[in-house]
Design a protein around this motif. Structure first.
Motif, mmCIF file in Angstrom:
data_model
loop_
_atom_site.group_PDB
_atom_site.id
_atom_site.type_symbol
_atom_site.label_atom_id
_atom_site.label_comp_id
_atom_site.label_asym_id
_atom_site.label_seq_id
_atom_site.Cartn_x
_atom_site.Cartn_y
_atom_site.Cartn_z
ATOM 1 N N LEU A 199 1.930 1.836 -3.525
ATOM 2 C CA LEU A 199 0.850 2.456 -4.299
ATOM 3 C C LEU A 199 0.803 3.959 -4.064
ATOM 4 C CD1 LEU A 199 -2.029 -0.091 -3.837
ATOM 5 C CD2 LEU A 199 -0.967 0.586 -5.980
ATOM 6 N N ARG A 200 1.042 4.364 -2.827
ATOM 7 C CA ARG A 200 1.004 5.787 -2.502
ATOM 8 C C ARG A 200 2.159 6.520 -3.180
ATOM 9 N NH1 ARG A 200 1.194 10.482 -1.535
ATOM 10 N NH2 ARG A 200 2.063 11.522 0.268
ATOM 11 N N PHE A 201 3.317 5.865 -3.284
ATOM 12 C CA PHE A 201 4.497 6.579 -3.757
ATOM 13 C C PHE A 201 4.733 6.484 -5.256
ATOM 14 C CE2 PHE A 201 5.334 7.182 0.619
ATOM 15 C CZ PHE A 201 6.036 8.357 0.644
ATOM 16 N N LYS A 240 15.878 8.527 0.540
ATOM 17 C CA LYS A 240 15.669 9.637 1.477
ATOM 18 C C LYS A 240 14.197 9.656 1.928
ATOM 19 C CE LYS A 240 16.453 14.109 2.914
ATOM 20 N NZ LYS A 240 15.457 13.853 3.959
ATOM 21 N N ARG A 241 13.316 9.481 0.934
ATOM 22 C CA ARG A 241 11.890 9.470 1.258
ATOM 23 C C ARG A 241 11.553 8.313 2.192
ATOM 24 N NH1 ARG A 241 8.714 12.782 -1.823
ATOM 25 N NH2 ARG A 241 9.718 13.595 -3.685
ATOM 26 N N LEU A 253 9.804 8.620 5.742
ATOM 27 C CA LEU A 253 8.524 7.967 5.970
ATOM 28 C C LEU A 253 8.608 7.029 7.171
ATOM 29 C CD1 LEU A 253 5.703 7.840 4.613
ATOM 30 C CD2 LEU A 253 6.412 5.627 3.759
ATOM 31 N N SER A 285 0.830 -1.207 0.000
ATOM 32 C CA SER A 285 0.000 0.000 0.000
ATOM 33 C C SER A 285 0.863 1.255 0.000
ATOM 34 C CB SER A 285 -0.996 -0.007 1.163
ATOM 35 O OG SER A 285 -0.331 -0.131 2.368
ATOM 36 N N PRO A 306 2.870 7.492 -7.863
ATOM 37 C CA PRO A 306 2.703 8.781 -8.550
ATOM 38 C C PRO A 306 3.752 9.814 -8.153
ATOM 39 C CG PRO A 306 0.794 8.287 -7.153
ATOM 40 C CD PRO A 306 1.682 7.110 -7.102
ATOM 41 N N ILE A 307 4.153 9.805 -6.876
ATOM 42 C CA ILE A 307 5.140 10.792 -6.414
ATOM 43 C C ILE A 307 6.479 10.569 -7.114
ATOM 44 C CG2 ILE A 307 6.472 11.564 -4.417
ATOM 45 C CD1 ILE A 307 4.054 11.024 -2.720
#
Lengths: 283, 266
Positions: free
Chosen positions: B164-166, B213-214, B218, B161, B168-169
């Protein structure tokens, strides 16, 4: 609420042979006390140790020396860390890197889910906290569609849903545009006034300090100034030496004062400035 | 150009299939796939086809969306058909120069195509009617027996999940890096394939660094919000079977019986 005593934090850099090459004291003998319901701003330019301090309050870092007490609990005791993280919620700098779910309402529910709250209660909390930051109508949206300020407000709602006693904003406005910053600051101010949440706002934007009851200025890991925004802002020269720029209106009042216009010290807003000018008989 | 890729192709509408519990849909897809490979019999495929068509009708999703799922695999399908046609031995029906086409080859290629298309459409139907979150929740629940043999099911579902969130980012970021490199004279369009792959390196390296880094950020944000694994965690939307779901399971069982009956007796 938060009691920091003689806190020291060192970053130790080692080479390949595990030998210490460099020790930087990010926090050097800091004493801070925050009362319940207060709005405290911590100011400092890059590398002043303010973010490290924030991580100590959330038990993401542990003290090298000294102690940090949050709501009567010591962060050195590992049994306390989850309670501390629940009672002192943290909002980080990058809005994208702290939203976990693909839908706004699910992200707000992430914290309560981790705490094992019952489903009906979670939905109640999600509704209340989204409404308290004015993001209720975006609850079904993807976070990717929101602006930076809106994302940060969602992050704040996510913290609020955990029913914290204190919110720490770790440079939460640093990546936002002026409009987003205003949005976030207004939501936080409202939470502080209405819900009586203790706020610890870490920033390098001087304009945001005017919302605070109490200001702490840090430099090179040490607390160098402390007082009300007005007291701090009346020390324009000193702040300049710390690479901190007072708001333009404060600067203007200060310069006029130097030229002999009778104005009071530490003017914070334009309205105040105009009122002062009128009473001084200048206009 | 990277933005065109859509993942998690959920189609928002209100249908019976959309309302079903994700676990039912996952199990249903599994049953459907098994039924496709049980028999090689034209009548069985007619039953399966009938079932698929009624499911598509039930889902209220326009048929063009299913076909869209087929496009990326068309090339593979085409290749397998050619291979099956050319390299299957048996009774020769047509022969010219080096090419011999056999009866068995035609048969194999035909069934292959039918299976493939139905498989893709069937599983596309599931992803079209289930939100990515529901899908991961459902998978977590369906796979939870694996927990006993120390498979970290919750963690894997959580990773899915978050991915899925990342997506598009990271795509947006790749786009940004690409434009930054293009503006400095990088060339991604010309040259042979090796040249172009090599040209992607200046995009991949910064992208990976930023992704790490992200991930770090997170992880800290999750820590700060008291995340400590699946244990003691509650769900906002607990999965609870309703009457509809029970009936769906019954339909699945009946479907399997019919398939087996047709396959064995017809």
């Amino acid at each position: 609420m938060i009691k920091i005593k003689n806190l020291v934090h060192e970053y130790i850099r080692r080479d390949e042979n595990d030998e210490v090459t460099d020790i930087t004291k990010a926090i050097d003998d800091v004493n801070i006390e925050v009362e319940k319901g207060q709005f405290v701003a911590i100011l400092g330019h890059n590398g002043s140790g303010k973010s490290t301090l924030a991580k100590h309050i959330n038990a993401l870092l542990y003290p090298g020396e000294g102690s940090v007490m949050v709501d009567g609990k010591d962060t050195r005791n590992t049994e306390n860390i989850w309670e501390i993280r629940q009672s002192a919620g943290m909002v980080f700098q990058n809005p994208d890197n702290q939203i976990i779910a693909t839908v706004v309402e699910e992200d707000v529910g992430f914290g309560p889910e981790n705490l094992g709250v019952a489903p009906e209660e979670i939905w109640q909390r999600v509704e209340n906290s989204l409404k308290s930051v004015g993001m209720w109508k975006y609850r079904k949206d993807s976070p990717n569609k929101l602006s930076g300020g809106q994302k940060q407000r969602v992050a704040i709602a996510g913290i609020m849903a955990m029913h914290p006693k204190c919110i720490i904003l770790d440079e939460a406005t640093a990546m936002l545009d002026p409009k987003g910053r205003l949005e976030v600051m207004e939501s936080v101010k409202k939470l502080n006034e209405v819900e009586k949440i203790t706020v610890l706002h870490i920033t390098h934007y001087m304009e945001e300090v005017i919302y605070a009851d109490h200001v702490i200025v840090m430099d090179q890991g040490k607390v160098v100034m402390e007082g009300s925004p007005r007291e701090i802002f009346s020390r324009v020269e000193e702040l300049g030496r710390l690479h901190l720029e007072v708001p333009k209106i404060t600067r203007l009042a200060y310069e006029l004062q130097k030229e002999g216009v009778p104005l009071k010290n530490g003017i914070l807003t334009e309205e105040e400035f105009i009122k002062e000018l009128k009473s001084a008989g200048v206009v | 150009m990277l933005r065109d890729i859509t993942l998690g192709q959920y189609y928002q509408t209100n249908s019976l299939l959309h309302r079903l519990d994700p676990r039912v849909k996952i199990m249903g897809t599994l049953v459907y796939i098994i039924s496709l490979f049980l028999f090689r019999n034209l009548f069985v495929y007619l039953v399966v086809l009938g079932c698929l068509v009624s499911m598509i009708k039930l889902s209220k999703v326009p048929f063009s969306f299913m076909v869209r799922g087929l496009q990326p695999v068309m090339m593979i399908l085409f290749l397998t058909v050619i291979c099956n046609l050319l390299f299957t031995k048996g009774t020769v029906v047509y022969s010219v120069w080096l090419i011999t086409i056999t009866r068995e080859g035609i048969e194999l290629a035909f069934y292959m195509t039918v299976r493939f298309i139905m498989l893709i459409i069937g599983s596309t139907l599931m992803t079209l009617t289930t939100t990515p979150t529901q899908l991961t929740d459902g998978l977590e629940s369906v796979l939870s027996p694996l927990n006993k043999i120390k498979v970290p099911v919750h963690e894997v579902a959580m990773m899915m999940s978050i991915a899925l969130r990342f997506i598009p980012i990271l795509m947006e970021e790749a786009d940004k890096i690409m434009k930054a490199q293009l503006s400095r004279g990088a060339d991604f369009e010309t040259g042979n394939i090796f040249h172009r792959v090599k040209g992607m390196l200046p995009i991949l390296v910064p992208l990976f660094i930023s992704a790490f880094k992200r991930a770090d950020d997170l992880a800290m944000a999750m820590d700060a919000r008291c995340y400590r694994g699946g244990e003691g965690r509650s769900k906002m939307r607990p999965l609870i079977y309703k009457n509809v779901d029970r009936r769906a399971y019954m339909v699945m069982i009946i479907y399997l019986i019919i398939i087996v009956a047709v396959g064995v007796f017809v």
